[in-house]
Design a protein around this motif. Structure first.
Motif, PDB file in Angstrom:
ATOM      1  N   ASP A   1       0.912  -0.964  -0.502  1.00 59.15           N
ATOM      2  CA  ASP A   1       0.289   0.002  -0.184  1.00 59.15           C
ATOM      3  C   ASP A   1       0.454   1.010   0.282  1.00 59.15           C
ATOM      4  O   ASP A   1       0.210   2.393   0.477  1.00 59.15           O
ATOM      5  CB  ASP A   1      -0.812   0.211   1.384  1.00 59.15           C
ATOM      6  CG  ASP A   1      -0.609  -0.089   2.219  1.00 59.15           C
ATOM      7  OD1 ASP A   1       0.738  -0.449   2.510  1.00 59.15           O
ATOM      8  OD2 ASP A   1      -0.773   0.413   3.374  1.00 59.15           O
TER       9      ASP A   1
ATOM     10  N   CYS B   1       3.683  -1.492 -13.406  1.00 62.07           N
ATOM     11  CA  CYS B   1       3.167  -1.026 -13.828  1.00 62.07           C
ATOM     12  C   CYS B   1       1.539  -0.857 -12.430  1.00 62.07           C
ATOM     13  O   CYS B   1       1.046  -0.519 -12.002  1.00 62.07           O
ATOM     14  CB  CYS B   1       1.864  -1.536 -14.806  1.00 62.07           C
ATOM     15  SG  CYS B   1       2.893  -0.782 -16.341  1.00 62.07           S
TER      16      CYS B   1
ATOM     17  N   TRP C   1       1.395   0.388  -8.443  1.00 56.22           N
ATOM     18  CA  TRP C   1       0.098   1.493  -8.555  1.00 56.22           C
ATOM     19  C   TRP C   1      -0.850   1.154  -8.574  1.00 56.22           C
ATOM     20  O   TRP C   1      -0.703   0.474  -9.643  1.00 56.22           O
ATOM     21  CB  TRP C   1       0.934   2.812  -9.410  1.00 56.22           C
ATOM     22  CG  TRP C   1       1.833   3.675  -9.065  1.00 56.22           C
ATOM     23  CD1 TRP C   1       2.374   4.402  -7.919  1.00 56.22           C
ATOM     24  CD2 TRP C   1       3.231   2.875  -9.364  1.00 56.22           C
ATOM     25  NE1 TRP C   1       3.929   5.182  -8.034  1.00 56.22           N
ATOM     26  CE2 TRP C   1       4.004   3.982  -8.108  1.00 56.22           C
ATOM     27  CE3 TRP C   1       4.746   2.562 -10.025  1.00 56.22           C
ATOM     28  CZ2 TRP C   1       5.726   3.980  -8.702  1.00 56.22           C
ATOM     29  CZ3 TRP C   1       5.390   2.518 -10.097  1.00 56.22           C
ATOM     30  CH2 TRP C   1       6.303   3.190  -9.242  1.00 56.22           C
ATOM     31  N   PRO C   2      -1.685   2.061  -8.300  1.00 58.95           N
ATOM     32  CA  PRO C   2      -3.336   1.409  -8.169  1.00 58.95           C
ATOM     33  C   PRO C   2      -3.465   1.088  -9.412  1.00 58.95           C
ATOM     34  O   PRO C   2      -4.593   0.738 -10.323  1.00 58.95           O
ATOM     35  CB  PRO C   2      -4.292   1.311  -7.115  1.00 58.95           C
ATOM     36  CG  PRO C   2      -3.341   2.371  -5.545  1.00 58.95           C
ATOM     37  CD  PRO C   2      -1.834   2.264  -6.561  1.00 58.95           C
ATOM     38  N   ASN C   3      -4.105   2.983 -10.069  1.00 57.69           N
ATOM     39  CA  ASN C   3      -3.992   3.849 -10.877  1.00 57.69           C
ATOM     40  C   ASN C   3      -3.330   2.868 -12.679  1.00 57.69           C
ATOM     41  O   ASN C   3      -3.727   3.098 -13.494  1.00 57.69           O
ATOM     42  CB  ASN C   3      -4.013   4.863 -11.396  1.00 57.69           C
ATOM     43  CG  ASN C   3      -2.795   5.398 -11.244  1.00 57.69           C
ATOM     44  OD1 ASN C   3      -1.519   4.475 -10.776  1.00 57.69           O
ATOM     45  ND2 ASN C   3      -2.029   6.819 -11.274  1.00 57.69           N
ATOM     46  N   GLY C   4      -2.433   1.768 -11.920  1.00 65.80           N
ATOM     47  CA  GLY C   4      -1.494   1.143 -13.433  1.00 65.80           C
ATOM     48  C   GLY C   4      -2.027  -0.014 -13.803  1.00 65.80           C
ATOM     49  O   GLY C   4      -1.286  -0.987 -14.342  1.00 65.80           O
ATOM     50  N   PHE C   5      -3.109  -0.613 -12.567  1.00 60.38           N
ATOM     51  CA  PHE C   5      -3.786  -2.040 -13.616  1.00 60.38           C
ATOM     52  C   PHE C   5      -4.065  -1.819 -15.152  1.00 60.38           C
ATOM     53  O   PHE C   5      -3.198  -3.395 -15.137  1.00 60.38           O
ATOM     54  CB  PHE C   5      -5.099  -1.705 -12.385  1.00 60.38           C
ATOM     55  CG  PHE C   5      -5.805  -3.711 -12.487  1.00 60.38           C
ATOM     56  CD1 PHE C   5      -5.136  -4.710 -11.847  1.00 60.38           C
ATOM     57  CD2 PHE C   5      -6.453  -3.724 -13.417  1.00 60.38           C
ATOM     58  CE1 PHE C   5      -5.470  -5.788 -11.749  1.00 60.38           C
ATOM     59  CE2 PHE C   5      -7.214  -4.922 -13.684  1.00 60.38           C
ATOM     60  CZ  PHE C   5      -6.432  -6.127 -13.330  1.00 60.38           C
ATOM     61  N   ILE C   6      -4.953  -1.341 -15.708  1.00 55.27           N
ATOM     62  CA  ILE C   6      -5.394  -1.279 -16.987  1.00 55.27           C
ATOM     63  C   ILE C   6      -4.133  -2.208 -17.802  1.00 55.27           C
ATOM     64  O   ILE C   6      -3.908  -2.428 -18.929  1.00 55.27           O
ATOM     65  CB  ILE C   6      -5.916  -0.765 -17.326  1.00 55.27           C
ATOM     66  CG1 ILE C   6      -7.339  -0.766 -18.549  1.00 55.27           C
ATOM     67  CG2 ILE C   6      -4.972   1.498 -17.209  1.00 55.27           C
ATOM     68  CD1 ILE C   6      -7.348  -1.760 -18.463  1.00 55.27           C
ATOM     69  N   TYR C   7      -3.002  -0.370 -17.320  1.00 57.04           N
ATOM     70  CA  TYR C   7      -1.062  -0.669 -18.608  1.00 57.04           C
ATOM     71  C   TYR C   7      -0.614  -2.187 -17.881  1.00 57.04           C
ATOM     72  O   TYR C   7      -0.439  -2.754 -19.272  1.00 57.04           O
ATOM     73  CB  TYR C   7      -0.494   0.456 -17.878  1.00 57.04           C
ATOM     74  CG  TYR C   7      -1.740   1.894 -18.039  1.00 57.04           C
ATOM     75  CD1 TYR C   7      -2.165   2.181 -19.582  1.00 57.04           C
ATOM     76  CD2 TYR C   7      -2.316   2.508 -17.421  1.00 57.04           C
ATOM     77  CE1 TYR C   7      -2.508   3.795 -19.899  1.00 57.04           C
ATOM     78  CE2 TYR C   7      -2.679   3.736 -17.176  1.00 57.04           C
ATOM     79  CZ  TYR C   7      -2.914   4.328 -18.807  1.00 57.04           C
ATOM     80  OH  TYR C   7      -3.475   4.664 -19.089  1.00 57.04           O
TER      81      TYR C   7
END
Length: 223
Positions: free
Chosen positions: A37, A84, A87-93
């Protein structure tokens, strides 16, 4: 003219020595156990280092294998996916990076023998898991996850169809790792999820990297 490195048959001792950086970097990851986290460049590097070590292994131990460059590129893309996903916002990448890596693994496995009889059970298993997962997914991820699972299902089909310890175990362990990851992330907490995910993931990548030194060095276009 083939280089000395590509003309030698790799020895068991040589393989073990070349895997030492991978083993040590795995030990480092589990000993440090940096908090998931608290994303940072340090945690990204520590997480990706074992797979980067396997990419290096595939370079120095390819022994003329025509599939080695594609396996290596798949490992490098996997390492990018690891970074990627820190970081949580890097999941799709991260998922996209792994999807392309899987396509490369499918290419190295080849399409023959087809063994089409394996497709229905593999498709049924992945379809059932996706049907179970779908109600728990954010709407924006429903289609990307379906696409990713379809590609991973193809990896399992080709891994089982071609056979060999590296391809078969690599594909199955990757599936286990991703299954636990998605259950823990979207359905409900799984006990010791991170340890299970990373152990099976690193093992899967190791088996896939070892395909470059398996007997016969199968070509991506192998019959």
């Amino acid at each position: 003219m083939a280089s000395r490195r590509s003309s030698r048959e790799p020895s068991l001792l040589g393989i073990c020595l070349c895997l030492l950086p991978f083993v040590l970097s795995c030990i480092q990851y589990f000993l440090l156990w940096l908090p998931a986290d608290r994303p940072s460049l340090t945690s990204a590097l520590v997480k990706a280092l074992p797979v980067l070590s396997l990419a290096f292994f595939s370079w120095i131990q390819e022994a003329g294998s025509p599939s080695a460059p594609w396996v290596r590129l798949g490992l490098l893309l996997s390492a990018l996916g690891d970074v990627c996903l820190v970081w949580p916002n890097g999941f799709i990448y991260g998922m996209a990076s792994f999807a392309v890596a899987h396509v490369l693994y499918i290419w190295t496995f080849g399409l023959r023998p087809a063994r089409l009889g394996l497709l229905p059970p593999v498709g049924l298993a992945f379809g059932a898991f996706y049907a179970f997962l779908l109600p728990h997914l954010p709407p924006a991820l429903a289609v990307p996850v379906a696409g990713y699972m379809a590609i991973l299902g193809l990896v399992v089909w080709r891994g089982l169809a071609r056979g060999g310890r590296g391809r078969t175990l690599g594909a199955l362990l990757f599936t286990l790792s991703d299954s636990v990851l998605t259950l823990d992330a979207f359905v409900s907490p799984v006990p010791a999820a991170r340890a299970v995910v990373m152990t099976t993931y690193y093992a899967a990548q190791c088996f896939l990297a070892l395909t470059v030194v398996e007997h016969g060095h199968p070509s991506p276009k192998a019959e």
